[in-house]
Design a protein around this motif. Sequence first.
Motif, mmCIF file in Angstrom:
data_model
loop_
_atom_site.group_PDB
_atom_site.id
_atom_site.type_symbol
_atom_site.label_atom_id
_atom_site.label_comp_id
_atom_site.label_asym_id
_atom_site.label_seq_id
_atom_site.Cartn_x
_atom_site.Cartn_y
_atom_site.Cartn_z
ATOM 1 N N PHE A 189 -9.560 0.047 -2.524
ATOM 2 C CA PHE A 189 -8.748 1.320 -2.399
ATOM 3 C C PHE A 189 -7.780 1.252 -1.425
ATOM 4 N N GLY A 190 -6.561 1.701 -1.469
ATOM 5 C CA GLY A 190 -5.413 1.713 -0.574
ATOM 6 C C GLY A 190 -4.282 0.783 -1.084
ATOM 7 N N TYR A 238 0.773 -1.016 -0.053
ATOM 8 C CA TYR A 238 -0.098 0.034 -0.022
ATOM 9 C C TYR A 238 0.807 1.070 0.046
ATOM 10 N N GLY A 239 0.202 2.336 -0.178
ATOM 11 C CA GLY A 239 0.929 3.647 -0.640
ATOM 12 C C GLY A 239 0.901 4.518 0.365
ATOM 13 N N PRO A 258 -5.720 0.116 -7.144
ATOM 14 C CA PRO A 258 -6.290 1.439 -7.718
ATOM 15 C C PRO A 258 -5.828 2.569 -6.623
ATOM 16 N N GLY A 259 -4.800 2.451 -5.666
ATOM 17 C CA GLY A 259 -4.332 3.440 -4.983
ATOM 18 C C GLY A 259 -5.528 3.992 -4.165
ATOM 19 N N SER A 317 -20.216 -0.711 -6.435
ATOM 20 C CA SER A 317 -20.092 -1.180 -5.041
ATOM 21 C C SER A 317 -18.909 -2.209 -4.895
ATOM 22 N N ALA A 318 -18.320 -2.987 -6.178
ATOM 23 C CA ALA A 318 -17.233 -3.564 -5.955
ATOM 24 C C ALA A 318 -15.947 -3.009 -5.566
ATOM 25 N N TYR A 319 -16.202 -1.386 -5.553
ATOM 26 C CA TYR A 319 -15.038 -0.720 -5.190
ATOM 27 C C TYR A 319 -15.191 -0.029 -3.749
#
Length: 387
Positions: free
Chosen positions: A69-70, A9-10, A168-169, A230-232
Amino acid sequence: MKQIILVKYGEIILKGLNRPIFEDFLVKNIRAALRGLSPEITKAQATTYIDLACEADIPEAMERLSKVFGIVSISRAYVLPKEIGAICEATPECLLEDLSLAKTFKVEAKRSDKKFPLASPEICREVGGAICEKFPHLSVDVKTPEKTVMVEVRDTNTYVYCNKIKGPGGMPVGTNAKALLLLSGGIDSPVAGYMTAKRGVALESVHFFSHPYTSERAKEKVLALAKIVSAYTGGMKVHIVPFTNIQLEIRKHCPEEQLTIIMRRFMMKIAERVAKKNGAIALVTGESIGQVASQTVEALGVTNDAVSLPVFRPVIGMDKDEIVERSRMIGAFETSILPYEDCCTIFTPKHPNTKPKLDKIKASEELLQVETLIEEALAGVETIVIP
Ligand code: ATP
Ligand code: MG
């Protein structure tokens, strides 16, 4: 050889003392995304290790993780012992498929266990030598290799991989508050939802539905879009608001050129109520300056005046082709362009007012039973939970 998934992760790394909170959210979201695949998840040194009950599920798991995300990168890694002889022997075997097709490669090593007897450049040399011996057709190219073989010597094991997919950041969903997305059947609002969730914001959606002027299939399309978003977001509630009566009343009592802007203000007011009832503290729309008559700066101002919650418009400065590109990237475009009508496309005035004046619009609204209409609409809300 055993395989696992390594997730890196970033921005979370920059969170200082709050970092564990962000990491815990990420692990929780990863667990939710991998539901049904029995993952064992551990974290150490800014990396999450995912060990699935069945290695055949790794591609499916990686696909799902690419929407969490993340995460900045996801790799399928082989778990090797912490012994250089074993690493050199196993690496060419493990990476056989990738390396036999490539022409050039390089090795990068990371030694987070400083007690390991070889330093990183030595690990690179040893493993690189073993690969060259096994694949004489390969040559080393440190600048632009076709394949980069990563060797990470960590606490308990060595991890070797040469394929990394981009995550996806963003920030893990849930690390920020909840917002309510005004989700239409178009291209822009799913992208706006994606961009807001990307910053860690949890989402619910509201959709205004004008049955029978808009069909069941139009509603299904919106639900399909909600599922894509919603998948995200790790599931999402969609509140469907019956909107026909409000539109008919506006058409009956208000000047034609104001229909759209008054309708937009109703949407915002109802969305604000739905938000407050469900713990959302901001609204999100897919508006972009100048895209249509109701999105001139003047019209946006009049729309905004209808509510006191903050309204986020993440695509405000994007051109349509930029929004389309993002829509394709998130997998929504093909659904967004299905040809079903939206409530905004019915009852559209021939000459909409592009420079509406707030006092005139408010005066027209006086001709309507605004509060009663809103309450009736709210009473008819149907909530669908997308898991
Ligand atoms: P979109 O591609 O999102 O439909 P659009 O260019 O068609 O955008 P409008 O129809 O003017 O724009 O709507 C602007 C925004 O208002 C949408 O992005 C969405 O956030 C919201 N909106 C429009 N129609 C609806 C609806 N039926 N239900 C919920 N929100 C809506
Ligand atoms: Mg629309």
